[in-house]
Each structure stands twice: as structure tokens, then as C-alpha cells.
Design a protein around this motif. Structure first.
Motif, PDB file in Angstrom:
ATOM      1  N   THR A  23       0.843  -1.199   0.000  1.00  0.00           N
ATOM      2  CA  THR A  23       0.000   0.000   0.000  1.00  0.00           C
ATOM      3  C   THR A  23       0.877   1.248   0.000  1.00  0.00           C
ATOM      4  O   THR A  23       0.588   2.227  -0.681  1.00  0.00           O
ATOM      5  CB  THR A  23      -0.918   0.005   1.245  1.00  0.00           C
ATOM      6  N   ARG A  24       1.964   1.190   0.753  1.00  0.00           N
ATOM      7  CA  ARG A  24       2.852   2.349   0.808  1.00  0.00           C
ATOM      8  C   ARG A  24       3.483   2.615  -0.559  1.00  0.00           C
ATOM      9  O   ARG A  24       3.580   3.761  -1.001  1.00  0.00           O
ATOM     10  CB  ARG A  24       3.960   2.112   1.856  1.00  0.00           C
ATOM     11  N   GLU A  26       2.264   1.807  -3.496  1.00  0.00           N
ATOM     12  CA  GLU A  26       1.240   2.320  -4.403  1.00  0.00           C
ATOM     13  C   GLU A  26       0.892   3.772  -4.083  1.00  0.00           C
ATOM     14  O   GLU A  26       0.796   4.609  -4.990  1.00  0.00           O
ATOM     15  CB  GLU A  26      -0.022   1.443  -4.344  1.00  0.00           C
ATOM     16  N   SER A  27       0.746   4.093  -2.799  1.00  0.00           N
ATOM     17  CA  SER A  27       0.329   5.469  -2.501  1.00  0.00           C
ATOM     18  C   SER A  27       1.469   6.453  -2.739  1.00  0.00           C
ATOM     19  O   SER A  27       1.241   7.584  -3.172  1.00  0.00           O
ATOM     20  CB  SER A  27      -0.253   5.591  -1.089  1.00  0.00           C
ATOM     21  N   THR A  28       2.715   6.027  -2.525  1.00  0.00           N
ATOM     22  CA  THR A  28       3.848   6.904  -2.841  1.00  0.00           C
ATOM     23  C   THR A  28       3.890   7.178  -4.342  1.00  0.00           C
ATOM     24  O   THR A  28       4.084   8.320  -4.780  1.00  0.00           O
ATOM     25  CB  THR A  28       5.184   6.255  -2.387  1.00  0.00           C
ATOM     26  N   ARG A  30       1.350   6.982  -6.457  1.00  0.00           N
ATOM     27  CA  ARG A  30       0.192   7.788  -6.853  1.00  0.00           C
ATOM     28  C   ARG A  30       0.429   9.271  -6.544  1.00  0.00           C
ATOM     29  O   ARG A  30       0.177  10.144  -7.371  1.00  0.00           O
ATOM     30  CB  ARG A  30      -1.075   7.290  -6.159  1.00  0.00           C
ATOM     31  N   ASP A  31       0.956   9.548  -5.369  1.00  0.00           N
ATOM     32  CA  ASP A  31       1.260  10.934  -4.971  1.00  0.00           C
ATOM     33  C   ASP A  31       2.254  11.570  -5.928  1.00  0.00           C
ATOM     34  O   ASP A  31       2.068  12.675  -6.405  1.00  0.00           O
ATOM     35  CB  ASP A  31       1.933  10.950  -3.596  1.00  0.00           C
TER      36      ASP A  31
END
Ligand code: HAM
Length: 413
Positions: A23-24, A26-28, A30-31
Motif C-alpha cells: 500500500t505504501r 502504491e500510494s507513494t 500515486r502521490d
């Protein structure tokens, strides 16, 4: 006794303890892409086989021996995607993205499939994060993309990263160089490994990747495309380098850098990680100025990269600690319905709350609270009275059952 069924060779299950790091990542990503103005695209997991054969190249290892190809019930040959660029170019043309302001910048994250010999960091199903910018030949795009991947690895905290950089020149220059390299290889044929000899015509550049000692000695003296860069190709590459230099991005020039896909032109690059052993490539890419045209579009320069999610996870070497829970509600037998009502209320208030689902006695429940790393336990006794226990200090005090949510939220801070 080993279980009757196991995950297919080269594949793996993603278990809950790896969820956090994935998740980290992917969210990094995406940001990072969001800040850089990249939009997300996801294409199907399988495509017409011909799309990959044409784009990746008939002579590459990927197309020759690594594709999962099968005939569907309608008699069409389809292939589980071994990489993402071909399908994204297909989608660019299919959705008329040439009409949008150029370059069109896209990113993606998902599973890919290659029938490779499995080893550490090399799987038959793996995940890639990738970026493509289609419709510009500016060196700014090359530099920006390299910096995006550099930033992604940096923000994630991947240690021991190095960047190798080269240029393959334009399509024509590369073709001329290939002929020169073929002649050089023929002149040294007796010292080359059989596999390399057999592929002099089909894929001479692959000789740079050989592990064979004789071949390596020959290739150490071989001309590289970097030595032959001239005119606009040379200017383009110089500008990419200047931009990286000014941005303080360190790289090693490496004319022997070969990518396993045929569509590359001009800039190519690869990030490696010391922690990864034999499969040290953590992400790579480059320009592919001829691909969109090859797929039936008008001439459209483009550039991109992809990084392996599992290689990033391996490089991080993280202990995947489960997230701590806020509260465990332990209840005497007659109060289990109360415990369920209470965890529901706590969860609705945004707290991570669990209750006993295995019929444990009070002692067993407290042990479970400890095991899952709960910060607090709420204890409901047989009379319906409630107590709040700080699991770290062991301190315990009575609690108004109607105020449990407020008290826990306050204690959590
Ligand atoms: P690639 O170098 O073939 O490039 O793959 C990119 C990354 O995917 C590799 O650096 C590696 O981290 C990961 N990877 C590749 N194969 C495996 C495997 N069998 N197991 C685990 N990880 C793997 C491409 O795919 C290009 N489409 C990149 C690109 C985009 N070029 C231009 N645009």
C-alpha cells in the motif's frame, strides 16, 4: 506432509503482512505521479499476441520463450502481458489520444507475466509500476522521467541505488551500428558462446549481456553505440546528460547497457540496487520513438520506464509488522453481545477494534489482546461493568460503559 496444491512455480501469494508495504509503494507512486501531472491508465491483462510480438520484437527472449500464450475459445491467439508499453501505445491510438495536448503522460501499476526461470527477485507473475510520456521528443522528458523514478526509489527509501545511462541513437543510426556489431562479432566468432553465435543476425546486442567468459572478453573490446553517436542523436543525449547534471542526478555512462526489448531508441537507462544480487535491475526504460508508428499511428516520439514492485520490496528488506490495534474488547461469557456492539461502535468512530471470536476465557482474551498489539483492552465483566486497561503499563481503571468510545479516543490522543 506438503499440501496437495501449491501456487504455480514462479508465483506467490500476497499475505496480509505484506499489505502495508505494498500500500505504501502504491500510494507513494500515486502521490508522485499526481504531483507530476501523470494520469493513471490500466490496460487488460491479456492482449492480441501480435501486439507484443511486433512491439517487443520477435528476436527478444521475451517473445521467443517467455510469453504465456494461448488460444481462446474463439481461436484467437492471446498473451498474458509481459510488459506494459505496447498496450499503452495501443490504447493511446485506440482512444485518439494524439488529439490531446502532447505529451500524454500516463502511469500504471499491475501484474505482468514472463515464463522465466524463477529465482530471488525473478517471478513468472510480478507487478510493475510504470510511466509513459507519449508525443514529445524533448530531452526534458527523458530527464524528467529518470528523475521521477529516482524520486520514487528515494521516497520509498530504497538503499544502494545506482543509475546506468546510455543512448542507442535513432532507428537508422542504430541499424547501421547493428551491422557494424554483427561484423565485429563474426570476426570474433570462435571465441563466442554458442548461444551468442547463433543469434548474431537476430539479436547481436544481446552479446553484451552474456555471462560467458570468452564472449565477455570479446565484448570488452567491442564498439558500442555510445561511441558511434553523432549529429542530432549526440546532441539529444548531451542535453539529457546536462539536465541530469544540473539536477544533481548521478549516473554512470555505460555503452554496454542492453535492454531486453527491441523498441528502444536514443536514451536508455536502468536503476540497479546493490542489495538485489543477480537480479539487480530494479527499474529501467528509455525512449521508443518508433513504436507508435510501428503500431499503425503517425510518427510519435515517446519515452517511459517500469520498476518491479517485488524487487523494490526485496531491496527495502522491511520487516512487515502488522499495524497495532487501538483496542481489544474482552468480555465475560454473558457479555459477548455487548462486546460485539461495542467494537462496532468503536470502529464506526474510526478506531481499530477487535473482539474475541474463538470463545476464549478471560485470561486467553487478555493474551490475545497482547498478541495483536492492542494499546488498550476494555474488559466487560459478567455484571456488565467495564474497565479500561493500558496494555503497556498494566494500569487498569473503571470505566463508564456509556463513555467507552470517548475515553478510548481520548486515551489514543
Ligand atoms: P523491463 O526492464 O523488462 O522493462 O522491466 C522493468 C522492471 O520490471 C525490471 O527492472 C524489474 O524490476 C521488473 N521485472 C522484470 N521482469 C521481472 C520478473 N520476471 N520478476 C520480477 N520483476 C521483474 C519493461 O518492461 C519496459 N516496458 C519498461 C519501459 C516502459 N520502457 C519504456 N517504457
Amino acid at each position: 506432509m506438503s499440501p496437495k496444491f501449491q501456487a504455480p512455480r514462479g508465483t506467490f501469494d500476497i499475505l496480509p503482512d505484506e499489505e502495508q508495504v505494498r500500500t505504501r509503494i502504491e500510494s507513494t507512486a500515486r502521490d508522485l505521479f499526481g504531483r507530476a501531472g501523470y494520469g493513471r491508465i490500466e490496460t487488460p491483462v491479456f492482449e492480441d499476441t501480435e501486439l507484443f510480438a511486433r512491439s517487443v520484437g520477435e528476436a527478444t527472449d521475451i517473445v521467443r520463450k517467455e510469453m504465456f500464450t494461448f488460444e481462446d475459445h474463439g481461436g484467437r491467439s492471446v498473451t498474458l502481458r509481459p510488459e506494459g508499453t505496447a498496450a499503452i501505445c495501443r490504447a493511446y491510438l485506440e482512444h485518439g489520444m494524439q488529439k490531446l495536448p502532447q505529451p500524454v503522460r500516463l502511469w500504471h501499476l499491475g501484474p505482468f507475466f514472463r515464463y522465466e526461470a524463477p529465482q530471488a527477485g525473478r517471478f513468472r507473475e510480478f507487478n510493475q509500476i510504470g510511466a509513459e510520456a507519449i508525443g514529445s521528443d524533448s530531452p526534458l522528458v527523458d530527464a524528467e522521467q529518470i528523475m521521477l523514478l529516482d524520486d520514487l526509489l528515494r521516497e520509498l527509501g530504497v538503499p544502494g541505488i545506482r543509475l546506468r545511462l546510455s543512448s542507442l541513437g535513432s532507428i537508422d543510426a542504430r541499424a547501421a551500428y547493428r551491422e557494424e556489431l554483427k561484423q565485429y562479432l563474426r570476426a570474433h566468432e570462435p571465441r563466442l558462446a554458442r548461444e551468442v553465435r547463433e543469434r548474431i543476425d537476430a539479436n547481436p546486442l544481446r552479446a553484451f549481456d552474456s555471462d560467458d567468459e570468452g564472449t565477455r572478453a570479446v565484448m570488452a573490446e567491442a564498439p558500442t553505440m555510445l561511441d558511434r553517436l553523432e549529429g542530432e542523436d549526440s546532441e539529444h543525449f548531451d542535453e539529457v546528460r546536462r539536465l541530469l547534471d544540473r539536477a544533481g542526478v548521478e549516473y554512470e555512462l555505460d555503452g554496454t547497457l542492453v535492454r531486453g526489448l527491441d523498441y528502444y531508441t536514443r536514451t536508455v537507462f536502468e536503476f540497479t540496487c546493490d542489495r538485489l544480487g543477480a537480479q539487480s535491475g530494479i527499474g529501467g526504460g528509455g525512449r521508443y520513438d518508433g513504436l507508435v508508428e510501428q503500431l499503425g499511428g503517425s510518427p510519435t516520439p515517446a519515452s517511459g520506464w517500469a520498476a518491479g514492485v517485488e524487487r523494490i520490496i526485496l531491496a527495502l528488506g522491511e520487516q512487515h509488522a502488522a499495524e497495532a490495534r487501538d483496542v481489544f474488547v474482552a468480555a465475560a461469557d454473558g457479555q459477548r453481545h455487548q462486546a460485539l456492539a461495542l467494537v462496532t461502535e468503536l470502529r464506526r468512530a474510526g478506531l481499530r477494534a477487535e473482539l474475541d471470536l474463538a470463545g476464549r476465557g478471560m485470561k486467553g482474551q487478555m493474551r490475545q489482546a497482547d498478541r495483536i498489539g492492542a494499546r488498550h483492552a476494555v474488559i466487560l465483566d459478567e455484571n456488565g461493568a467495564a474497565a479500561l486497561r493500558d496494555m503497556a503499563s498494566g494500569e487498569q481503571r473503571e470505566l463508564d460503559p456509556g463513555r467507552v468510545v470517548e475515553e478510548i479516543a481520548a486515551a489514543r490522543g
